[in-house]
Design a protein around this motif. Structure first.
Motif, PDB file in Angstrom:
ATOM      1  N   VAL C 151       0.826  -1.202   0.000  1.00 39.80           N
ATOM      2  CA  VAL C 151       0.000   0.000   0.000  1.00 39.80           C
ATOM      3  C   VAL C 151       0.859   1.250   0.000  1.00 39.80           C
ATOM      4  O   VAL C 151       0.560   2.221  -0.694  1.00 39.80           O
ATOM      5  N   SER C 152       1.985   1.233   0.725  1.00 42.40           N
ATOM      6  CA  SER C 152       2.774   2.463   0.715  1.00 42.40           C
ATOM      7  C   SER C 152       3.386   2.671  -0.664  1.00 42.40           C
ATOM      8  O   SER C 152       3.582   3.811  -1.092  1.00 42.40           O
ATOM      9  N   GLN C 153       3.637   1.584  -1.384  1.00 41.36           N
ATOM     10  CA  GLN C 153       4.097   1.738  -2.762  1.00 41.36           C
ATOM     11  C   GLN C 153       2.983   2.297  -3.656  1.00 41.36           C
ATOM     12  O   GLN C 153       3.230   3.129  -4.521  1.00 41.36           O
ATOM     13  N   PHE C 154       1.745   1.861  -3.417  1.00 38.38           N
ATOM     14  CA  PHE C 154       0.624   2.405  -4.193  1.00 38.38           C
ATOM     15  C   PHE C 154       0.467   3.897  -3.934  1.00 38.38           C
ATOM     16  O   PHE C 154       0.187   4.678  -4.841  1.00 38.38           O
ATOM     17  N   ILE C 155       0.672   4.283  -2.669  1.00 41.30           N
ATOM     18  CA  ILE C 155       0.571   5.708  -2.340  1.00 41.30           C
ATOM     19  C   ILE C 155       1.657   6.493  -3.082  1.00 41.30           C
ATOM     20  O   ILE C 155       1.392   7.543  -3.655  1.00 41.30           O
ATOM     21  N   SER C 156       2.882   5.924  -3.107  1.00 41.66           N
ATOM     22  CA  SER C 156       3.949   6.575  -3.889  1.00 41.66           C
ATOM     23  C   SER C 156       3.527   6.754  -5.327  1.00 41.66           C
ATOM     24  O   SER C 156       3.783   7.789  -5.930  1.00 41.66           O
ATOM     25  N   LEU C 157       2.895   5.722  -5.856  1.00 47.09           N
ATOM     26  CA  LEU C 157       2.500   5.777  -7.261  1.00 47.09           C
ATOM     27  C   LEU C 157       1.540   6.938  -7.495  1.00 47.09           C
ATOM     28  O   LEU C 157       1.693   7.709  -8.442  1.00 47.09           O
ATOM     29  N   ILE C 158       0.560   7.072  -6.613  1.00 46.31           N
ATOM     30  CA  ILE C 158      -0.403   8.168  -6.786  1.00 46.31           C
ATOM     31  C   ILE C 158       0.328   9.508  -6.742  1.00 46.31           C
ATOM     32  O   ILE C 158       0.095  10.385  -7.570  1.00 46.31           O
ATOM     33  N   LYS C 159       1.256   9.641  -5.789  1.00 43.61           N
ATOM     34  CA  LYS C 159       1.995  10.897  -5.698  1.00 43.61           C
ATOM     35  C   LYS C 159       2.849  11.114  -6.944  1.00 43.61           C
ATOM     36  O   LYS C 159       2.976  12.231  -7.431  1.00 43.61           O
ATOM     37  N   ASP C 160       3.418  10.029  -7.444  1.00 44.60           N
ATOM     38  CA  ASP C 160       4.315  10.143  -8.597  1.00 44.60           C
ATOM     39  C   ASP C 160       3.604  10.560  -9.879  1.00 44.60           C
ATOM     40  O   ASP C 160       4.248  11.033 -10.807  1.00 44.60           O
ATOM     41  N   THR C 161       2.277  10.365  -9.943  1.00 46.43           N
ATOM     42  CA  THR C 161       1.585  10.791 -11.168  1.00 46.43           C
ATOM     43  C   THR C 161       1.808  12.282 -11.401  1.00 46.43           C
ATOM     44  O   THR C 161       1.753  12.727 -12.538  1.00 46.43           O
ATOM     45  N   SER C 162       2.073  13.042 -10.324  1.00 47.51           N
ATOM     46  CA  SER C 162       2.257  14.486 -10.501  1.00 47.51           C
ATOM     47  C   SER C 162       3.451  14.789 -11.398  1.00 47.51           C
ATOM     48  O   SER C 162       3.488  15.815 -12.066  1.00 47.51           O
ATOM     49  N   LEU C 163       4.432  13.872 -11.435  1.00 40.74           N
ATOM     50  CA  LEU C 163       5.611  14.109 -12.275  1.00 40.74           C
ATOM     51  C   LEU C 163       5.266  14.081 -13.757  1.00 40.74           C
ATOM     52  O   LEU C 163       6.002  14.599 -14.582  1.00 40.74           O
ATOM     53  N   ALA C 164       4.116  13.479 -14.085  1.00 39.12           N
ATOM     54  CA  ALA C 164       3.731  13.382 -15.492  1.00 39.12           C
ATOM     55  C   ALA C 164       3.351  14.738 -16.078  1.00 39.12           C
ATOM     56  O   ALA C 164       3.130  14.845 -17.275  1.00 39.12           O
ATOM     57  N   THR C 165       3.305  15.805 -15.248  1.00 38.29           N
ATOM     58  CA  THR C 165       3.094  17.136 -15.834  1.00 38.29           C
ATOM     59  C   THR C 165       4.187  17.425 -16.850  1.00 38.29           C
ATOM     60  O   THR C 165       3.983  18.197 -17.767  1.00 38.29           O
ATOM     61  N   ILE C 166       5.354  16.790 -16.679  1.00 34.46           N
ATOM     62  CA  ILE C 166       6.470  17.088 -17.574  1.00 34.46           C
ATOM     63  C   ILE C 166       6.174  16.621 -19.002  1.00 34.46           C
ATOM     64  O   ILE C 166       6.718  17.156 -19.952  1.00 34.46           O
ATOM     65  N   ILE C 167       5.297  15.624 -19.158  1.00 34.30           N
ATOM     66  CA  ILE C 167       4.895  15.259 -20.522  1.00 34.30           C
ATOM     67  C   ILE C 167       3.490  15.785 -20.812  1.00 34.30           C
ATOM     68  O   ILE C 167       2.813  15.297 -21.715  1.00 34.30           O
ATOM     69  N   MET C 168       3.044  16.768 -20.032  1.00 34.59           N
ATOM     70  CA  MET C 168       1.789  17.477 -20.279  1.00 34.59           C
ATOM     71  C   MET C 168       0.563  16.605 -20.056  1.00 34.59           C
ATOM     72  O   MET C 168      -0.446  16.781 -20.716  1.00 34.59           O
TER      73      MET C 168
END
Lengths: 216, 277, 217
Positions: C151-168
């Protein structure tokens, strides 16, 4: 690939240096801050415990990018000037400290409660027992996961690219967009990251195996 | 420890091998004719900006991209493929647009992109469709009056990764430090957070920012010529000639001037008559 | 105060929620995909198939040691170069899946290893095959042990989606940037909203994991 390296090695090296510098600074400060909040969490004082808990839960559940952008944009607008590198390092520190606090707290709690009671019975104050008996043992448990935190820091420091922090990822972006050789630029950047992180992660695994063998 | 070293040796050999393989594997696969495909599907996929007021900005109300570039793209699509043809938009940044075009994710770029000799080696450009020039946006009352004022050590100028203006400012003010941010929304926010003394890019974009932000103004006139072109992948000659033809036609029919007036008619400090054709 | 009322106008909130919805969609898709792939890879590493496990292990290590941002660039710019063309959301999901399945594989392998070796020997002695033991004895226990880490890895994943702003990718972070990019008075309200939205989603997930953990034990 050779072209990218031979034409831009100075920029890349500078970026690599900034990445390492930022990661080391963030590791040091997040260790200090993380330990403080971990101690607050295990204190018998209810208010301290709540503050520690709230800090950890808050920053574990907010993206690093949000924290970093906050420092880059909000702090200079309303308080004082801060560069992209500094904003990135502060963001990383705060974000990582929440994770380190969690690790250190687990470390402290894994030290037998009898030890605390024993030292208190022998006339030590709470703080003395914490400082000389519990914390040293806790840190011994915590050191190996810290290596993994450092690897995470190196990877996460790429968030500096969003705030013009002149780190490896930022330099990679500028090289990719001036040479138009996107794939090779990012390949070089990837290899540079791996040169730091791969040996570290193999070394961490080696240490873990060694300590496991010791236990068994 | 010995095992560790062995592992590391294996690691770097494999890394080396992997790199050689991937380098060989990179090739340009967008050989299919973009124009034939456009005719067949009755649609063209354009790369447009989504963060640049007046040119391409995502509307908060309906998430549609609106601006001069988007309208020109729609007009060109209709001109080229008929009234019922569809213009699809993919949002790009200055950093992502060229790789996306080279990879064939988009058919053409119409995203405030200056025609430069360096870029012309990588992509083909249509005739210019808008005449911009690089300028500066500063806070009102700033000591920066023109580009020469920036040429001091310690001065920071904000730009956008992959933008031509960043390369230009390095020539005009070599002593200044350039901070490259991800897109114009980020760059403007950074300027407002005092991360730099000025934001530099093309005047049209800057005027768009000044409209929304009364505390900021465009200064120093333009110090470069930035003709915007529509970028098309190398080798797509029939696509290029159709775009050029359609561009001439919308200028002739007056549609071009209508779009200019729609977006630049009310921008203070910007004489839209100068860019009319 | 007026700024806050303006910033949280219905139009802006709806725009943010639209971004949040895409964040959740991309996260759920990546979580499902990376869980399946991660489980397979983790198993392959655990059962030590000759050569295959070593190669899989090496690839997992490579991916785990790269910044996720770089993996976004490779899927968005690199793959199309080799003939695979993907939309922005698809390449974001692919990048997250690649990165997270490598992370999950390691968690899953460690989870299986942590189940006592004696159990395998005991079950085999009682006449079960290797696969039966794995399927009915080892994996169910490992699964319970893994819940917090997963679950803590899933939480990281949700947070990491924010990095996708770099590909718009027009997810929550990107939408917030569009709003405050147009009116910088909205910066603070938008950051508060961002923090609150991410926090609610991630914290809810961690509460859920604690609840499941309690029930299982």
């Amino acid at each position: 690939m050779i072209n990218i390296i031979s034409n831009h090695w100075q920029t890349l090296l500078y970026g690599l240096g900034q990445t390492l510098l930022c990661s080391i600074l963030a590791l040091f400060f997040s260790l200090v801050i993380g330990s403080l909040f971990a101690i607050m969490e295990v204190l018998p004082n209810k208010i301290a415990h709540t503050i520690g808990r709230a800090y950890v839960e808050l920053f574990r559940n907010i993206p690093l990018l949000v924290v970093t952008m906050f420092f880059y944009i909000v702090i200079p607008k309303f308080f004082f000037q801060i560069s992209g590198f500094a904003a990135g390092t502060i963001g990383l520190t705060i974000y990582t400290s929440a994770f380190i606090a969690e690790t250190v707290r687990a470390g402290i709690q894994s030290v037998d409660t009898g030890q605390m009671e024993g030292s208190r019975a022998n006339g030590m104050t709470y703080w003395q027992a914490m400082r000389y008996i519990v914390l040293p043992q806790a840190f011994k448990i915590v050191i190996p996961p810290l290596g993994n935190q450092f690897i995470n820091l190196v990877k996460n420091s790429s968030v500096l690219a969003f705030v013009a922090g002149f780190d490896l990822m930022y330099e990679g972006n500028t090289i990719a967009s001036t040479t138009f050789d996107t794939i090779n630029s990012y390949l070089v950047v990837g290899v540079l990251y791996l040169i730091i992180t791969m040996p570290l992660s193999y070394y961490m695994r080696y240490l873990e195996k060694k300590s496991n063998r010791g236990v068994n | 420890m010995k095992k560790l070293f062995r592992n590391l040796t294996v690691l770097f050999t494999m890394l080396g091998l992997g790199l050689i393989l991937t380098s060989c594997g990179t090739r340009d696969t967008s050989n299919a004719s973009v124009w034939q495909n456009a005719e067949k599907t009755k649609s063209i996929t354009w790369g447009v900006k989504a963060d640049t007021k007046l040119f391409g900005l995502m509307d908060v109300k309906d998430s549609k991209i609106k601006g001069f570039d988007a309208d020109i793209a729609r007009a060109l699509t209709r001109q080229m493929l008929g009234k019922d043809a569809k213009a699809n938009f993919v949002q790009v940044s200055s950093q992502t647009r060229i790789p996306l075009l080279k990879n064939g994710n988009i058919d053409a770029i119409i995203a405030t992109m200056t025609i430069t000799p360096d870029r012309a080696k990588i992509v083909d450009f249509s005739d210019s469709y808008f005449d911009a020039g690089q300028s500066l946006l500063v806070k009102k009352g700033s000591p920066i009056k023109n580009v020469r004022d920036l040429n001091k050590p310690g001065t920071k100028v904000i730009g956008v990764v992959g933008a031509n203006s960043v390369e230009n400012i390095k020539k005009f003010a070599p002593k200044a430090k350039v901070l490259e941010l991800q897109d114009y929304a980020q760059a403007l926010t950074a300027l407002k957070s005092n991360q730099g003394a000025a934001l530099t890019t093309d005047n049209g974009i800057l005027f768009g920012m000044a409209v929304e932000n009364p505390g900021y103004q465009v200064v120093g006139g333009t110090f470069t010529k930035e003709p915007y072109g529509i970028a098309i992948n190398k080798g797509q000659t029939d696509m290029k000639s159709h775009v050029n033809k359609a561009l001439k036609e919308i200028v002739k029919s007056g549609e071009y001037n209508q779009i200019i007036k729609k977006w630049f008619g009310n921008v203070s400090g910007f004489n839209y008559k100068e860019v009319e054709r | 105060m007026q700024t806050f009322i303006d910033a949280y106008s219905w139009v802006n909130i709806a725009f943010l929620l639209k971004g949040l919805w895409l964040t959740i969609e991309v996260s759920v898709a990546s979580i499902i995909l990376s869980y399946i792939i991660g489980a397979i890879l983790g198993l392959v590493r655990y059962i030590e198939v000759k050569y295959l496990s070593a190669i899989v292990g090496f690839i997992i290590d490579l991916i785990r040691n790269l910044p996720l941002l770089l993996i976004f660039f490779f899927t968005y710019f690199g793959l199309p170069n080799m003939g695979v063309r993907l939309s922005i959301p698809a390449s974001a999901i692919l990048a997250l899946t690649i990165f997270e399945s490598a992370m999950l594989a390691e968690i899953i392998r460690a989870g299986i290893v942590s189940v006592d070796k004696g159990q395998m020997e005991g079950a085999r002695a009682n006449g079960m095959t290797y696969w039966q033991t794995l399927r009915y004895i080892i994996l169910p226990q490992a699964q319970v042990k893994m819940i917090p880490a997963l679950v803590s890895q899933f939480i990281s994943l949700i947070k990491d989606t924010s990095l996708a702003t770099i590909i718009m990718l027009p997810e929550l972070m990107y939408h917030a940037q569009i709003i405050y990019g147009q009116n910088s008075n909205y910066i603070i309200p938008m950051f508060l909203a961002l923090a609150a939205m991410y926090f609610v989603v991630c914290y809810a997930l961690s509460l859920l994991s604690r609840y499941i953990e309690k029930r299982v034990n």
